[in-house]
Scaffold this motif. Structure first.
Motif, PDB file in Angstrom:
ATOM      1  N   GLN A  29       0.813  -1.516  -0.127  1.00 40.49           N
ATOM      2  CA  GLN A  29      -0.187   0.023  -0.346  1.00 40.49           C
ATOM      3  C   GLN A  29       0.638   0.662  -0.078  1.00 40.49           C
ATOM      4  O   GLN A  29       0.552   1.984  -0.715  1.00 40.49           O
ATOM      5  CB  GLN A  29      -1.037   0.642   1.087  1.00 40.49           C
ATOM      6  CG  GLN A  29      -2.419   1.109   1.129  1.00 40.49           C
ATOM      7  CD  GLN A  29      -3.106   1.023   0.725  1.00 40.49           C
ATOM      8  OE1 GLN A  29      -3.584  -0.113  -0.311  1.00 40.49           O
ATOM      9  NE2 GLN A  29      -3.502   2.534   0.766  1.00 40.49           N
ATOM     10  N   ALA A  30       2.001   1.276   0.537  1.00 37.56           N
ATOM     11  CA  ALA A  30       2.454   2.378   1.449  1.00 37.56           C
ATOM     12  C   ALA A  30       3.569   2.881  -0.479  1.00 37.56           C
ATOM     13  O   ALA A  30       3.677   3.806  -1.146  1.00 37.56           O
ATOM     14  CB  ALA A  30       4.052   2.148   1.936  1.00 37.56           C
ATOM     15  N   LEU A  31       3.650   2.114  -0.775  1.00 37.41           N
ATOM     16  CA  LEU A  31       4.861   1.503  -2.011  1.00 37.41           C
ATOM     17  C   LEU A  31       3.823   2.571  -3.172  1.00 37.41           C
ATOM     18  O   LEU A  31       3.938   3.658  -4.199  1.00 37.41           O
ATOM     19  CB  LEU A  31       5.064   0.732  -2.790  1.00 37.41           C
ATOM     20  CG  LEU A  31       6.700  -0.322  -2.034  1.00 37.41           C
ATOM     21  CD1 LEU A  31       6.853  -1.175  -2.154  1.00 37.41           C
ATOM     22  CD2 LEU A  31       7.830   1.370  -1.864  1.00 37.41           C
ATOM     23  N   ALA A  32       2.381   1.602  -3.058  1.00 34.89           N
ATOM     24  CA  ALA A  32       1.920   2.434  -4.635  1.00 34.89           C
ATOM     25  C   ALA A  32       0.945   3.053  -4.073  1.00 34.89           C
ATOM     26  O   ALA A  32       0.675   4.345  -5.420  1.00 34.89           O
ATOM     27  CB  ALA A  32       0.701   0.928  -4.353  1.00 34.89           C
ATOM     28  N   VAL A  33       0.595   3.748  -3.376  1.00 29.77           N
ATOM     29  CA  VAL A  33       0.269   5.284  -2.732  1.00 29.77           C
ATOM     30  C   VAL A  33       1.703   6.731  -2.870  1.00 29.77           C
ATOM     31  O   VAL A  33       1.206   7.419  -3.739  1.00 29.77           O
ATOM     32  CB  VAL A  33       0.117   5.926  -0.953  1.00 29.77           C
ATOM     33  CG1 VAL A  33      -0.107   7.353  -0.519  1.00 29.77           C
ATOM     34  CG2 VAL A  33      -1.510   4.692  -0.955  1.00 29.77           C
ATOM     35  N   ASP A  34       3.146   6.172  -2.591  1.00 31.53           N
ATOM     36  CA  ASP A  34       3.647   6.729  -2.562  1.00 31.53           C
ATOM     37  C   ASP A  34       3.834   7.192  -4.406  1.00 31.53           C
ATOM     38  O   ASP A  34       4.030   8.205  -5.046  1.00 31.53           O
ATOM     39  CB  ASP A  34       4.998   6.291  -2.846  1.00 31.53           C
ATOM     40  CG  ASP A  34       5.087   6.545  -0.942  1.00 31.53           C
ATOM     41  OD1 ASP A  34       5.041   7.060  -0.229  1.00 31.53           O
ATOM     42  OD2 ASP A  34       6.444   5.531  -0.369  1.00 31.53           O
TER      43      ASP A  34
END
Length: 100
Positions: A29-34
């Motif tokens: 999730q963090a990678l996709a949001v970044d």
């Protein structure tokens, strides 16, 4: 020229299974949001663990486009997804900045 509307996305956090899969899911999730923040596809993003929710504000041509964009996020629970078209949205990025 068509100016995209701004949409507020609200979604429940997914039920976390064992710790390992929860950590992998959170990292994804963090990678996709970044990636989406850097590209400008998402303007703002927030998580409230205590409330079990995450939010995002994004520009999109239609509600369908907004739904399709966030459906790619690992924490997106399609049946829990709420999309609200905003009547007004202002932030430093959309309003500009002046030192005068």
């Amino acid at each position: 020229m068509f100016t995209p509307a701004h949409f507020l996305i609200r979604c429940k956090l997914p039920f976390m299974l064992p710790y390992e899969s929860g950590t992998e899911l959170a990292t994804a999730q963090a990678l996709a949001v970044d990636r989406l923040l850097l590209s400008g596809a998402i303007l703002q993003y927030a998580v409230a663990e205590e409330e079990g929710l995450w939010w995002a504000i994004l520009p999109a041509q239609t509600e369908w486009h907004a739904r399709e964009l966030v459906a790619s996020l690992p924490w997106c629970e399609r049946e829990e997804l709420k999309v609200i078209e905003l009547s007004f949205f202002a932030c430093n990025e959309t309003q500009g900045f002046s030192l005068n």
